[in-house]
Design a protein around this motif. Structure first.
Motif, mmCIF file in Angstrom:
data_model
loop_
_atom_site.group_PDB
_atom_site.id
_atom_site.type_symbol
_atom_site.label_atom_id
_atom_site.label_comp_id
_atom_site.label_asym_id
_atom_site.label_seq_id
_atom_site.Cartn_x
_atom_site.Cartn_y
_atom_site.Cartn_z
ATOM 1 N N ASN A 57 0.830 -1.205 0.000
ATOM 2 C CA ASN A 57 0.000 0.000 0.000
ATOM 3 C C ASN A 57 0.867 1.258 0.000
ATOM 4 O O ASN A 57 0.583 2.234 -0.704
ATOM 5 C CB ASN A 57 -0.914 -0.003 1.220
ATOM 6 N N GLU A 58 1.953 1.251 0.747
ATOM 7 C CA GLU A 58 2.825 2.412 0.799
ATOM 8 C C GLU A 58 3.480 2.666 -0.554
ATOM 9 O O GLU A 58 3.583 3.819 -1.008
ATOM 10 C CB GLU A 58 3.899 2.198 1.869
ATOM 11 N N ARG A 59 3.914 1.591 -1.226
ATOM 12 C CA ARG A 59 4.528 1.756 -2.547
ATOM 13 C C ARG A 59 3.513 2.295 -3.546
ATOM 14 O O ARG A 59 3.843 3.136 -4.384
ATOM 15 C CB ARG A 59 5.104 0.419 -3.027
ATOM 16 N N ARG A 60 2.289 1.800 -3.437
ATOM 17 C CA ARG A 60 1.249 2.249 -4.357
ATOM 18 C C ARG A 60 0.953 3.735 -4.143
ATOM 19 O O ARG A 60 0.838 4.506 -5.093
ATOM 20 C CB ARG A 60 -0.019 1.422 -4.155
ATOM 21 N N GLN A 61 0.848 4.151 -2.891
ATOM 22 C CA GLN A 61 0.593 5.562 -2.612
ATOM 23 C C GLN A 61 1.741 6.434 -3.101
ATOM 24 O O GLN A 61 1.525 7.534 -3.632
ATOM 25 C CB GLN A 61 0.375 5.761 -1.111
ATOM 26 N N GLN A 62 2.970 5.953 -2.926
ATOM 27 C CA GLN A 62 4.117 6.711 -3.394
ATOM 28 C C GLN A 62 4.079 6.870 -4.912
ATOM 29 O O GLN A 62 4.339 7.948 -5.450
ATOM 30 C CB GLN A 62 5.416 6.028 -2.977
ATOM 31 N N ARG A 63 3.726 5.788 -5.614
ATOM 32 C CA ARG A 63 3.633 5.858 -7.070
ATOM 33 C C ARG A 63 2.563 6.841 -7.510
ATOM 34 O O ARG A 63 2.735 7.604 -8.445
ATOM 35 C CB ARG A 63 3.344 4.464 -7.640
ATOM 36 N N GLU A 64 1.436 6.839 -6.784
ATOM 37 C CA GLU A 64 0.365 7.776 -7.118
ATOM 38 C C GLU A 64 0.811 9.212 -6.911
ATOM 39 O O GLU A 64 0.521 10.093 -7.732
ATOM 40 C CB GLU A 64 -0.873 7.481 -6.275
ATOM 41 N N ARG A 65 1.507 9.478 -5.822
ATOM 42 C CA ARG A 65 1.969 10.840 -5.555
ATOM 43 C C ARG A 65 2.956 11.301 -6.623
ATOM 44 O O ARG A 65 2.914 12.437 -7.075
ATOM 45 C CB ARG A 65 2.597 10.915 -4.161
ATOM 46 N N GLN A 66 3.841 10.390 -7.041
ATOM 47 C CA GLN A 66 4.817 10.737 -8.067
ATOM 48 C C GLN A 66 4.134 11.037 -9.392
ATOM 49 O O GLN A 66 4.486 11.982 -10.092
ATOM 50 C CB GLN A 66 5.825 9.602 -8.228
ATOM 51 N N GLN A 67 3.141 10.226 -9.731
ATOM 52 C CA GLN A 67 2.445 10.424 -10.994
ATOM 53 C C GLN A 67 1.640 11.722 -10.980
ATOM 54 O O GLN A 67 1.563 12.433 -11.977
ATOM 55 C CB GLN A 67 1.511 9.244 -11.275
ATOM 56 N N GLY A 101 -4.877 8.484 -16.164
ATOM 57 C CA GLY A 101 -4.875 8.280 -14.717
ATOM 58 C C GLY A 101 -4.636 6.823 -14.396
ATOM 59 O O GLY A 101 -4.073 6.080 -15.199
ATOM 60 N N LEU A 102 -5.072 6.413 -13.203
ATOM 61 C CA LEU A 102 -4.916 5.029 -12.765
ATOM 62 C C LEU A 102 -6.258 4.327 -12.764
ATOM 63 O O LEU A 102 -7.299 4.933 -12.547
ATOM 64 C CB LEU A 102 -4.310 4.984 -11.363
ATOM 65 N N SER A 103 -6.212 3.031 -13.005
ATOM 66 C CA SER A 103 -7.429 2.236 -12.960
ATOM 67 C C SER A 103 -7.990 2.217 -11.540
ATOM 68 O O SER A 103 -7.270 2.451 -10.569
ATOM 69 C CB SER A 103 -7.157 0.809 -13.440
ATOM 70 N N ALA A 104 -9.269 1.931 -11.418
ATOM 71 C CA ALA A 104 -9.939 2.001 -10.120
ATOM 72 C C ALA A 104 -9.877 0.683 -9.349
ATOM 73 O O ALA A 104 -10.385 0.614 -8.235
ATOM 74 C CB ALA A 104 -11.398 2.411 -10.311
ATOM 75 N N ASP A 105 -9.279 -0.335 -9.939
ATOM 76 C CA ASP A 105 -9.189 -1.610 -9.232
ATOM 77 C C ASP A 105 -7.938 -1.629 -8.349
ATOM 78 O O ASP A 105 -7.200 -0.647 -8.265
ATOM 79 C CB ASP A 105 -9.192 -2.780 -10.220
ATOM 80 N N GLU A 106 -7.692 -2.755 -7.687
ATOM 81 C CA GLU A 106 -6.555 -2.850 -6.778
ATOM 82 C C GLU A 106 -5.222 -2.711 -7.505
ATOM 83 O O GLU A 106 -4.237 -2.243 -6.926
ATOM 84 C CB GLU A 106 -6.584 -4.187 -6.022
ATOM 85 N N ALA A 107 -5.167 -3.094 -8.764
ATOM 86 C CA ALA A 107 -3.899 -3.070 -9.490
ATOM 87 C C ALA A 107 -3.363 -1.653 -9.663
ATOM 88 O O ALA A 107 -2.158 -1.435 -9.704
ATOM 89 C CB ALA A 107 -4.061 -3.726 -10.860
ATOM 90 N N LYS A 108 -4.261 -0.665 -9.758
ATOM 91 C CA LYS A 108 -3.874 0.731 -9.944
ATOM 92 C C LYS A 108 -2.863 0.885 -11.088
ATOM 93 O O LYS A 108 -1.796 1.449 -10.922
ATOM 94 C CB LYS A 108 -3.309 1.303 -8.646
ATOM 95 N N VAL A 109 -3.225 0.350 -12.262
ATOM 96 C CA VAL A 109 -2.354 0.457 -13.428
ATOM 97 C C VAL A 109 -2.748 1.676 -14.256
ATOM 98 O O VAL A 109 -3.849 2.216 -14.118
ATOM 99 C CB VAL A 109 -2.431 -0.822 -14.292
ATOM 100 N N ASN A 110 -1.859 2.103 -15.118
ATOM 101 C CA ASN A 110 -2.106 3.286 -15.932
ATOM 102 C C ASN A 110 -3.198 3.044 -16.968
ATOM 103 O O ASN A 110 -3.324 1.944 -17.523
ATOM 104 C CB ASN A 110 -0.831 3.717 -16.652
#
Length: 323
Positions: A57-67, A101-110
């Motif tokens: 979860n922390e890595r995902r949030q970091q990726r979102e903030r960077q994007q 943006g990012l997908s709305a599922d758990e994967a949060k892919v572009n």
């Protein structure tokens, strides 16, 4: 004699289904809509702390903030989109690409939108395997959703200027399929039983078509045949079908028929059989070869053995000679 029913149109009509889109795609597009209208780089969906625990979860949030912090490099975005097309074995000469943006599922892919040279563009989800939906299908889905519920939230749609001429793309499909008429309207009808997208083509003053593209190229089916197999053609009138059938009659024994109504009866090894009513005259059944040339004409009064006889014309059976 017996007349075989056309099977291909039956397969299409029976298998026709409404295409549905991934909820993740819809949410990602909705998130990017306002930013796209303002010409800004869309921001990724935020994931609140605690929704998914641990380092992931922390890595995902970091990726979102960077994007969200910096706009995507257009060259990098284009390269990423081209890689997705390659992975999906989908042909597109990418002329423009943007990150939605990012997908709305758990994967949060572009999620991306791409424009293709001389062809409709796509919305792409960088999942495994990739999800790719073309802009024509998206537009059709949006129209269907608005028709079903004008108050419903906006459906996913392509926004790049190069992806806006949907009717232009559709008319180009009709040309590629070899539709021999002046095309006045085209729309997506759904999917056939083999998964191909089916389009309806309307023709000015003539019978329309259903068209679909498969692995070997485009196929087209006349609306006369589609209607004969319980399908429907929204852009073709009975008068247009009558005009088309009348154009097949010059030089035949049925040339004088002022065609009013037509009905495709079916076919056998000898050809196709079409019933017609004629203004001020007796109806007939005509047998046509593959080139639509009239081979034989059967008056309705004596055609009871031809596929069950005439249905559009009510006529008494021919009298049996006395012996």
């Amino acid at each position: 004699m017996t007349i075989k029913r056309f099977s291909r149109a039956v397969g299409i009509a029976a298998g026709l289904a409404i295409m549905t889109l991934s909820p993740a795609l819809a949410v990602a597009q909705e998130q990017s809509g306002a930013a796209a209208q303002q010409g800004e780089q869309p921001k990724a969906e935020r994931v609140m702390p605690g929704r998914i625990g641990g380092d992931r979860n922390e890595r995902r949030q970091q990726r979102e903030r960077q994007q969200a912090a910096a706009p995507a490099d257009p060259a990098v975005t284009k390269a990423e989109v081209e890689a997705i097309f390659t992975a999906a074995s989908t042909s597109c000469q990418v002329t423009e690409a943007k990150l939605l943006g990012l997908s709305a599922d758990e994967a949060k892919v572009n999620v991306y939108e791409a424009a293709c040279a001389g062809a409709p563009g796509y919305i792409l989800v960088a999942s495994t395997p990739p999800q790719i939906v073309d802009c024509v299908v998206l537009d059709s889905q949006a129209q269907a959703a608005r028709a079903a519920n004008p108050e419903a939230p906006a459906s996913p749609a392509c926004s790049l200027p190069a992806n806006q001429d949907i009717q232009g793309f559709l008319k180009a499909y009709a040309t590629q399929a070899g539709v021999p008429c002046t095309v006045d309207e085209v729309k997506v009808r759904g999917q056939s039983s083999n998964g191909a997208v089916v389009y309806e083509v309307g023709c000015a003053g003539a019978d329309g078509y259903w068209i679909e593209k498969n692995a070997t190229g485009w196929e087209k089916t006349e609306c006369l045949q589609v209607l004969g197999q319980s399908g429907s053609c929204q852009f073709t009138t009975p008068a247009e079908q009558a005009a088309t059938v009348k154009s097949w009659l010059p030089g035949s024994d049925a040339a004088a028929c002022d065609v009013q109504q037509v009905r495709l009866m079916g076919q056998n090894a000898n050809g196709r059989f079409v019933e017609m009513t004629c203004a001020g005259a007796e109806g007939v059944i005509v047998r046509l070869n593959a080139e639509r040339v009239v081979q034989q004409v059967y008056p309705c009064a004596t055609a009871q053995q031809i596929g069950g006889g005439c249905k559009l014309t009510t006529t008494a059976p021919a009298s049996t000679p006395q012996t």
